[in-house]
Design a protein around this motif. Structure first.
Motif, PDB file in Angstrom:
ATOM      1  N   SER A 113     -84.207  28.788   7.059  1.00  0.00           N
ATOM      2  CA  SER A 113     -85.023  29.909   7.554  1.00  0.00           C
ATOM      3  C   SER A 113     -84.372  29.980   6.191  1.00  0.00           C
ATOM      4  O   SER A 113     -84.228  30.059   4.940  1.00  0.00           O
ATOM      5  CB  SER A 113     -84.163  30.999   8.493  1.00  0.00           C
ATOM      6  OG  SER A 113     -84.935  32.308   7.820  1.00  0.00           O
ATOM      7  N   ARG A 127     -92.569  27.830   6.272  1.00  0.00           N
ATOM      8  CA  ARG A 127     -93.128  26.720   7.423  1.00  0.00           C
ATOM      9  C   ARG A 127     -93.770  26.068   6.918  1.00  0.00           C
ATOM     10  O   ARG A 127     -92.919  24.431   8.240  1.00  0.00           O
ATOM     11  CB  ARG A 127     -93.958  27.496   8.674  1.00  0.00           C
ATOM     12  CG  ARG A 127     -93.094  29.212   9.421  1.00  0.00           C
ATOM     13  CD  ARG A 127     -93.419  29.148  10.131  1.00  0.00           C
ATOM     14  NE  ARG A 127     -94.485  29.941   9.821  1.00  0.00           N
ATOM     15  CZ  ARG A 127     -94.784  31.746   9.538  1.00  0.00           C
ATOM     16  NH1 ARG A 127     -93.368  32.235   9.446  1.00  0.00           N
ATOM     17  NH2 ARG A 127     -95.752  32.356   9.270  1.00  0.00           N
ATOM     18  N   ARG A 130     -91.340  23.006   5.381  1.00  0.00           N
ATOM     19  CA  ARG A 130     -90.212  22.913   6.360  1.00  0.00           C
ATOM     20  C   ARG A 130     -90.746  21.308   7.326  1.00  0.00           C
ATOM     21  O   ARG A 130     -90.591  19.880   7.511  1.00  0.00           O
ATOM     22  CB  ARG A 130     -89.295  23.203   7.834  1.00  0.00           C
ATOM     23  CG  ARG A 130     -89.201  24.541   7.164  1.00  0.00           C
ATOM     24  CD  ARG A 130     -87.109  25.256   7.930  1.00  0.00           C
ATOM     25  NE  ARG A 130     -88.218  25.782   8.919  1.00  0.00           N
ATOM     26  CZ  ARG A 130     -88.549  27.609   8.553  1.00  0.00           C
ATOM     27  NH1 ARG A 130     -88.200  27.777   7.324  1.00  0.00           N
ATOM     28  NH2 ARG A 130     -89.352  27.724   9.246  1.00  0.00           N
ATOM     29  N   ASP A 274     -82.397  33.539  10.886  1.00  0.00           N
ATOM     30  CA  ASP A 274     -84.349  34.006  11.448  1.00  0.00           C
ATOM     31  C   ASP A 274     -84.337  35.338  12.092  1.00  0.00           C
ATOM     32  O   ASP A 274     -82.878  35.758  12.225  1.00  0.00           O
ATOM     33  CB  ASP A 274     -84.381  32.446  11.366  1.00  0.00           C
ATOM     34  CG  ASP A 274     -85.590  32.337  10.818  1.00  0.00           C
ATOM     35  OD1 ASP A 274     -86.943  33.134  10.831  1.00  0.00           O
ATOM     36  OD2 ASP A 274     -86.139  31.515  11.934  1.00  0.00           O
TER      37      ASP A 274
END
Length: 359
Positions: A113, A127, A130, A274
């Motif tokens: 996160s 996002r 990742r 997160d």
């Protein structure tokens, strides 16, 4: 005589102009502020980290990176030199977006996160970072996103990433530890479903779904339940933040149950976990009481209920006001508040940031 004076003045202008030009060139070459370059007071921050790891990231997408600029910027951050940071960061944003993307990806592709205090730009971009770790097409998309950011967004992403780089080891040998700044969490222990074991043994299993009793059946007490302790913590930037600690209240409640029923992350009391946008802490405005902790599905219906208030208890004014300001709450568990540190050290503390739903 007049001609000699004019000549001296012109020479002085030429020399002054040449000095300024050399200072500008030195500033562009070294990244130092123009005033420092002109005064001959430029300096280097050592040791310079080895940034070769950036070229191995898929987020670089084969683009040429300025590893020297990246190394000097990281070294300036570790040396807490604000003038150099501003100058080098500005140069990176303006001229080296692929290097900026790689610097950020080296952090956010490895973190579960980006952390609660990260900017909205970083929250959204992380996002992609990742996902791009194992998908070259998404990694290229992450790079493209950085290249199209306006200066304010690029600045937010870079500042967030540099906060992590500044905390890393100062030597080239420690660079790997810096890139993976979060230790790997212990594997989630998914409990075996006892119903499956019964079925495998030839025992007929009938569930509530099989009975088709409709939505009028309250299944809350058919699942493990939890109690809550009310408290507060501090965010990494020193802001007060409301917190609830879950403790097991019925048989079967505990770490294995929470791992089975939630996607909360293992948390070691560092930074903030997160955000879980579908987790809700319901709070009633009329009497300033807490009603329950639930997870809602895509249609907004409760599909997981971990805690339900058995009686009405008005919250202290200071804590309620904090909840009202934050609009979110940190949920941790399963543990007793006095055992919070020990539970985290054992890798058995789960956490999430939930939204507050005022009713």
């Amino acid at each position: 005589m007049g001609n000699r004076c004019t000549l001296r003045w012109e020479n002085a202008v030429v020399k002054s102009h040449g000095k300024k030009q050399r200072a500008r060139q030195k500033s562009r070459r070294t990244g130092a502020a123009y005033a420092s370059a002109a005064a001959g007071t430029t300096h280097e921050h050592t040791p310079l980290p080895d940034m070769a790891v950036l070229e191995k990231l898929p987020h670089a997408a084969g683009r040429e990176l300025d590893l020297d600029l990246a190394a000097r910027l990281v070294a300036a951050c570790r040396g807490r030199c604000q003038p150099c940071q501003r100058t080098l960061a500005g140069k990176l944003r303006a001229e080296q977006r692929p290097t900026l993307a790689a610097l950020a990806a080296a952090i956010y592709a490895t973190l579960p996160s980006p952390g609660f205090v990260a900017s909205p730009t970083t929250q959204e971009w992380a996002r992609l970072a990742r996902a791009g770790k194992t998908d070259a097409a998404v990694a290229a998309e992450a790079l493209a996103a950085v290249e199209t950011m306006d200066d304010a967004a690029a600045s937010d992403l870079l500042e967030d990433a540099l906060d992590h780089w500044a905390m890393g080891g100062a030597s080239a040998e420690e660079i790997a530890d810096m890139v993976t700044v979060v230790p790997e969490a212990p594997p989630r222990q998914q409990s075996a479903n006892p119903m499956d074991a019964c079925r495998e043994a030839g025992i007929k299993v009938v569930t509530l779904d099989d009975l088709d009793l409709g939505d009028d059946v309250d299944t809350y007490h058919l699942q493990p339940n939890y109690g809550v302790y009310v408290g507060a913590t501090n965010t990494p930037d020193g802001q007060d933040f409301p917190m609830l600690t879950l403790y097991p209240e019925t048989e079967g409640a505990g770490i294995e149950d929470l791992e089975r029923r939630t996607d909360w992350e293992h948390w070691g009391l560092h930074g903030m976990p997160d955000m879980g946008p579908r987790w809700r802490l319901r709070a009633r405005i009329g009497d300033r009481s807490l009603q329950g902790l639930v997870h809602v599905d895509a249609d907004g219906r409760d599909d997981i209920e971990l805690w339900r208030a058995s009686e009405t208890v008005s919250m202290p004014d200071a804590w309620w006001d904090l909840l009202d300001r934050a609009q979110h709450v940190l949920i941790v568990g399963p543990t007793d508040p006095e055992a919070l540190q020990d539970t985290a050290d054992e890798g058995k503390l789960l956490a999430v940031v939930a939204r507050v739903a005022f009713v």
